[in-house]
Design an enzyme around this catalytic site. Sequence first.
Site, PDB file in Angstrom:
ATOM      1  N   ILE A  10       0.814  -1.219   0.000  1.00 57.60           N
ATOM      2  CA  ILE A  10       0.000   0.000   0.000  1.00 57.60           C
ATOM      3  C   ILE A  10       0.853   1.278   0.000  1.00 57.60           C
ATOM      4  O   ILE A  10       0.421   2.311  -0.506  1.00 57.60           O
ATOM      5  CB  ILE A  10      -0.986  -0.017   1.195  1.00 57.60           C
ATOM      6  CG1 ILE A  10      -2.145   0.932   0.957  1.00 57.60           C
ATOM      7  CG2 ILE A  10      -0.287   0.284   2.516  1.00 57.60           C
ATOM      8  CD1 ILE A  10      -3.318   0.729   1.905  1.00 57.60           C
ATOM      9  N   GLY A  31       3.562  -4.390  11.231  1.00 56.47           N
ATOM     10  CA  GLY A  31       2.686  -4.632  10.076  1.00 56.47           C
ATOM     11  C   GLY A  31       2.624  -3.444   9.131  1.00 56.47           C
ATOM     12  O   GLY A  31       3.621  -2.768   8.862  1.00 56.47           O
ATOM     13  N   VAL A  32       1.424  -3.177   8.668  1.00 53.74           N
ATOM     14  CA  VAL A  32       1.249  -2.105   7.686  1.00 53.74           C
ATOM     15  C   VAL A  32       1.550  -0.738   8.308  1.00 53.74           C
ATOM     16  O   VAL A  32       2.069   0.170   7.636  1.00 53.74           O
ATOM     17  CB  VAL A  32      -0.169  -2.184   7.059  1.00 53.74           C
ATOM     18  CG1 VAL A  32      -1.259  -1.803   8.020  1.00 53.74           C
ATOM     19  CG2 VAL A  32      -0.250  -1.365   5.790  1.00 53.74           C
ATOM     20  N   ASP A  33       1.272  -0.600   9.593  1.00 57.00           N
ATOM     21  CA  ASP A  33       1.550   0.648  10.311  1.00 57.00           C
ATOM     22  C   ASP A  33       3.050   0.973  10.244  1.00 57.00           C
ATOM     23  O   ASP A  33       3.454   2.087   9.881  1.00 57.00           O
ATOM     24  CB  ASP A  33       1.100   0.428  11.779  1.00 57.00           C
ATOM     25  CG  ASP A  33       0.993   1.723  12.565  1.00 57.00           C
ATOM     26  OD1 ASP A  33       1.161   2.797  11.958  1.00 57.00           O
ATOM     27  OD2 ASP A  33       0.731   1.654  13.782  1.00 57.00           O
ATOM     28  N   SER A 116      -7.354  -5.107  10.521  1.00 55.61           N
ATOM     29  CA  SER A 116      -7.508  -6.133  11.588  1.00 55.61           C
ATOM     30  C   SER A 116      -7.160  -7.550  11.166  1.00 55.61           C
ATOM     31  O   SER A 116      -7.212  -8.464  11.992  1.00 55.61           O
ATOM     32  CB  SER A 116      -8.932  -6.132  12.179  1.00 55.61           C
ATOM     33  OG  SER A 116      -9.141  -4.992  12.969  1.00 55.61           O
ATOM     34  N   GLY A 118      -4.352  -8.786  10.301  1.00 56.32           N
ATOM     35  CA  GLY A 118      -2.973  -9.203  10.603  1.00 56.32           C
ATOM     36  C   GLY A 118      -2.861  -9.584  12.062  1.00 56.32           C
ATOM     37  O   GLY A 118      -3.564 -10.479  12.530  1.00 56.32           O
ATOM     38  N   VAL A 119      -2.040  -8.828  12.814  1.00 52.86           N
ATOM     39  CA  VAL A 119      -1.822  -9.208  14.224  1.00 52.86           C
ATOM     40  C   VAL A 119      -3.084  -9.072  15.073  1.00 52.86           C
ATOM     41  O   VAL A 119      -3.202  -9.715  16.104  1.00 52.86           O
ATOM     42  CB  VAL A 119      -0.660  -8.416  14.888  1.00 52.86           C
ATOM     43  CG1 VAL A 119       0.658  -8.763  14.253  1.00 52.86           C
ATOM     44  CG2 VAL A 119      -0.897  -6.931  14.871  1.00 52.86           C
ATOM     45  N   TYR A 120      -4.054  -8.299  14.625  1.00 50.95           N
ATOM     46  CA  TYR A 120      -5.302  -8.185  15.400  1.00 50.95           C
ATOM     47  C   TYR A 120      -6.195  -9.422  15.240  1.00 50.95           C
ATOM     48  O   TYR A 120      -7.221  -9.542  15.900  1.00 50.95           O
ATOM     49  CB  TYR A 120      -6.069  -6.902  15.033  1.00 50.95           C
ATOM     50  CG  TYR A 120      -5.550  -5.664  15.759  1.00 50.95           C
ATOM     51  CD1 TYR A 120      -4.368  -5.691  16.489  1.00 50.95           C
ATOM     52  CD2 TYR A 120      -6.259  -4.460  15.725  1.00 50.95           C
ATOM     53  CE1 TYR A 120      -3.890  -4.571  17.153  1.00 50.95           C
ATOM     54  CE2 TYR A 120      -5.796  -3.326  16.393  1.00 50.95           C
ATOM     55  CZ  TYR A 120      -4.605  -3.394  17.103  1.00 50.95           C
ATOM     56  OH  TYR A 120      -4.141  -2.283  17.768  1.00 50.95           O
TER      57      TYR A 120
HETATM   58  P1  ADP Z   1      -3.912  -5.169  12.198  1.00 46.01           P
HETATM   59  O1  ADP Z   1      -3.200  -4.899  13.484  1.00 46.01           O
HETATM   60  O2  ADP Z   1      -5.066  -4.238  11.959  1.00 46.01           O
HETATM   61  O3  ADP Z   1      -4.268  -6.610  12.051  1.00 46.01           O
HETATM   62  P2  ADP Z   1      -1.608  -5.520  10.424  1.00 46.01           P
HETATM   63  O4  ADP Z   1      -0.681  -4.474   9.936  1.00 46.01           O
HETATM   64  O5  ADP Z   1      -1.027  -6.561  11.330  1.00 46.01           O
HETATM   65  O6  ADP Z   1      -2.843  -4.745  11.100  1.00 46.01           O
HETATM   66  O7  ADP Z   1      -2.283  -6.263   9.201  1.00 46.01           O
HETATM   67  C1  ADP Z   1      -3.356  -5.734   8.468  1.00 46.01           C
HETATM   68  C2  ADP Z   1      -3.248  -6.234   7.053  1.00 46.01           C
HETATM   69  O8  ADP Z   1      -2.275  -5.453   6.375  1.00 46.01           O
HETATM   70  C3  ADP Z   1      -2.799  -7.690   6.919  1.00 46.01           C
HETATM   71  O9  ADP Z   1      -3.645  -8.336   5.960  1.00 46.01           O
HETATM   72  C4  ADP Z   1      -1.379  -7.575   6.394  1.00 46.01           C
HETATM   73  O10 ADP Z   1      -1.058  -8.680   5.530  1.00 46.01           O
HETATM   74  C5  ADP Z   1      -1.475  -6.299   5.596  1.00 46.01           C
HETATM   75  N1  ADP Z   1      -0.208  -5.586   5.307  1.00 46.01           N
HETATM   76  C6  ADP Z   1       0.968  -5.611   5.978  1.00 46.01           C
HETATM   77  N2  ADP Z   1       1.855  -4.802   5.379  1.00 46.01           N
HETATM   78  C7  ADP Z   1       1.221  -4.253   4.301  1.00 46.01           C
HETATM   79  C8  ADP Z   1       1.592  -3.352   3.265  1.00 46.01           C
HETATM   80  N3  ADP Z   1       2.825  -2.822   3.196  1.00 46.01           N
HETATM   81  N4  ADP Z   1       0.674  -3.027   2.315  1.00 46.01           N
HETATM   82  C9  ADP Z   1      -0.578  -3.539   2.368  1.00 46.01           C
HETATM   83  N5  ADP Z   1      -0.988  -4.382   3.318  1.00 46.01           N
HETATM   84  C10 ADP Z   1      -0.109  -4.734   4.282  1.00 46.01           C
END
Ligand code: ADP
Length: 384
Positions: A10, A31-33, A116, A118-120
Site C-alpha cells: 500500500i 505490520g502495515v503501520d 484487523s 494481521g496481528v489483530y
Molecule cells: P492489524 O493490526 O489491523 O491486524 P496488520 O498491519 O497486522 O494490522 O495487518 C493488516 C493487514 O495489512 C494484513 O492483511 C497484512 O497482511 C497487511 N499488510 C501488511 N503490510 C502491508 C503493506 N505494506 N501493504 C498492504 N498491506 C499490508
Amino acid sequence: MPFRIVLGDITKLSVDAIVNAANSSLLGGGGVDGAIHRAAGPRLLEECRTLHGCRTGEAKITRGYDLPAKYVIHTVGPIWSGGAHGEEELLRSAYRNSLHLALKNNCESVAFPMISAGVYGYPKDQALEVAVSTIRAFLEKNEMDVTLVIFDRESFRFDVRLYSEISGYLRNTYEDERAMSGSGSLLGDMARSVAFGGAAGSRRSIFSPKKKESKACRNAMDSAPMAEAPMEASDEAVAMADEERSAPTEPRMYCAQAMSAPMDLTHALENLDESFSQALLRMIDARGLKDSECYKKANIDRKLFSKIRSDIHYRPSKQTVLAFAVALELDLQETEAFLKKAGFALSHSNKADVIVEYFIANGNYDMYSINEALFAFDQNLLGA
Ligand code: ADP
C-alpha cells in the site's frame, strides 16, 4: 474503476489517501503501520503525536509526507476476541469513518489494507467480507475510487464453494477448447496459478510501473495505478491489449447455448448501424435503469460513462463492454451480440472470459463477486 482489489504494498500507491491499520496510540507499530511510517518518514510520527490517539472504529487524518499518497487516514480496527464483542460493527465503523473522512477531505481515490486481518487476528475471510460489503455500501451513495490492497495471497480467502465450482467450469471449458483447437495445456497453467497459500501470484501488479513490458498497452492494463491513468487512455490501452489477445492465434469460440437460443434483444443488438454507445444507452432505457445505477453496477467510473454517453463512436475495452453486459444482466447470447458491437467475442481460451461466462450462465450478475473471483484466479477485473 470505483472498486478494485490489487495485490501489493500500500505504501507504493499514488492515491489521494492510504488508510493505516494503526493502533490506538497512533504512535506507530508493526505490520502495515510500521511500513507506512517507514515510507512516510519521521514527520508522520511528529504529526501523529499531535492527534492524541484514536479510538477503535474511528479515524484521523494526517499528511502523507514522503509517501506517494497525499494523506494517511489512520484508523483502528478491533482486536478479534471470538466475534461476540462487537468486532464486526467496529470493523465496519473503521472502514466507514475512513471513507467519510476521505470524502470530507476531497479525496477522489483511497486505498485500504485489510484492517484487523494481521496481528489483530480477525479471521481473514470475514475481514474480507466486511471490507467489501462496507466499501460497496459506501460506493452506492458516493463517487470515489476505492482500492483494497491484499499484501499476500494468503490474506485473500475467497468463497471455497464458489472457487471449486468455477474451477470445475474452467476445467471442462478448457478441455473442450483444447480438444477442439489442439492448443497447449491451459489447464495445467491454470491449476498452478490459482492455488491458494502459495507464493504471491504472478499477476503484474499496479505497484511496479517502471517495469518494462514489451507492449505499452499491456503495461497500462496490468500495472497502471488506475487512479493516475487518464480513464480514456487506460480504456483504449486495454482495448488494444484485448485486440492483441483476440488476434488469430486465439480461436474465438462461441458458446453452444448462445448459438441456439434466438432472442429479440440479440437481433436488435445486431443492428449494424448502431454504435456501442447507442446500443448501451438504448438498453439502459429498455431496462428502466438510471445512468448512475448502470455505471455503478458496472463498476465504471462516472467520468468514463459520461465520455461514452457523449461520444457516439467511443471504442470501449473488452472489460468495459463485459462490465456493462453484467450491469444490464444480459444473457450469454445478448452478451455475445453486445461484445460483437465493439469488435470483441467471448473466448474459451481466455480464462477471464470463461469466468465471466460462468457467472452469466448462472444468472449471477453481482459485479463484486465476479471481480473477487477474477482476482482469486489472477485475472484482470471488470470495469473501467
Ligand atoms: P492489524 O493490526 O489491523 O491486524 P496488520 O498491519 O497486522 O494490522 O495487518 C493488516 C493487514 O495489512 C494484513 O492483511 C497484512 O497482511 C497487511 N499488510 C501488511 N503490510 C502491508 C503493506 N505494506 N501493504 C498492504 N498491506 C499490508
